[in-house]
Design a protein around this motif. Sequence first.
Motif, PDB file in Angstrom:
ATOM      1  N   ALA A  47       0.822  -1.214   0.000  1.00 52.01           N
ATOM      2  CA  ALA A  47       0.000   0.000   0.000  1.00 52.01           C
ATOM      3  C   ALA A  47       0.854   1.262   0.000  1.00 52.01           C
ATOM      4  O   ALA A  47       0.477   2.276  -0.593  1.00 52.01           O
ATOM      5  CB  ALA A  47      -0.929  -0.012   1.211  1.00 52.01           C
ATOM      6  N   LEU A  89      -7.431  -1.458   2.513  1.00 53.63           N
ATOM      7  CA  LEU A  89      -6.416  -2.277   3.162  1.00 53.63           C
ATOM      8  C   LEU A  89      -6.994  -2.886   4.434  1.00 53.63           C
ATOM      9  O   LEU A  89      -7.585  -2.175   5.250  1.00 53.63           O
ATOM     10  CB  LEU A  89      -5.200  -1.413   3.500  1.00 53.63           C
ATOM     11  CG  LEU A  89      -4.026  -2.064   4.230  1.00 53.63           C
ATOM     12  CD1 LEU A  89      -3.354  -3.111   3.359  1.00 53.63           C
ATOM     13  CD2 LEU A  89      -3.011  -0.984   4.642  1.00 53.63           C
ATOM     14  N   THR A  91      -8.612   1.881   5.715  1.00 49.42           N
ATOM     15  CA  THR A  91      -7.875   0.791   6.354  1.00 49.42           C
ATOM     16  C   THR A  91      -8.662   0.233   7.528  1.00 49.42           C
ATOM     17  O   THR A  91      -9.201   0.987   8.342  1.00 49.42           O
ATOM     18  CB  THR A  91      -6.506   1.280   6.866  1.00 49.42           C
ATOM     19  OG1 THR A  91      -5.774   1.852   5.785  1.00 49.42           O
ATOM     20  CG2 THR A  91      -5.704   0.148   7.480  1.00 49.42           C
TER      21      THR A  91
END
Length: 262
Positions: free
Chosen positions: A102, A112, A206
Amino acid sequence: MPIELNHLDSDAPEASDAGAPLVVIHGLFGSADNWRSHVKQWQAQRRVIAVDLRNHGRSPHAQGMGYDAMAEDVLALMDRLGIERAHVLGHSMGGKVAITLARLAPERVASLVVADIAPRAYGHDHDVVFAGLRRLEAGHPANRREADELLGEHVKERAVRLFLATNLERAEEGGLRLRLGLDEIQQDYEAIMGPPLGEGAFEGPTLVLRGARSPYVTDDMLPALREVLPAAEVVTLDAGHWLHAEQPEAFREAVDRFVADH
């Protein structure tokens, strides 16, 4: 030079609005095979690719377990499969690969998911495992019972032995052998225990899933974690480090919800 990773590929579901695929990256001594039950569930919603990292599963053995090299391997696989962007999920060591990927190529990451690891260095706590795997390697077990006995000389926890035994395959000359690139893993163990690579923060969406009974992502690590993953949503499951095996339904539900939102 990236190596050609072995992988499981569910292919795209019939629905035309499936969205970006999900790439799943296992941890140390794991493989794509460990994720088959999750892949079966997720593949109804989207294409799922579970990778075997270098020196693991059915992927080639190669020198260098640095996170930049392993992330480049995964990016090369995405290129080969024609995947421009993907949701990237990594557990433990695989989480550090995912963070590195990433950071190196944020434009390739739709979201993510990091499972029970923080972007930091950890202590060297696999000596017993390496000893057990070396004993297994030298013992040339004829069957899984013998393999378990050999591993048990060093590794006392049955759950850990069962996990390690997923790395056994039938040898051409008979009996069982390890398919791990154990020499390569042990030679670069320092890099594996180190932090993920790449510069700066990954600003994209994330999710950090952690186990309540795991020491890998504690509250005191969260400020440093958010320096690297500032958008991180942290969810705690009632599990240890192997949260995807201990709480599979809760783990899948958390991933499903997050990925669907992004």
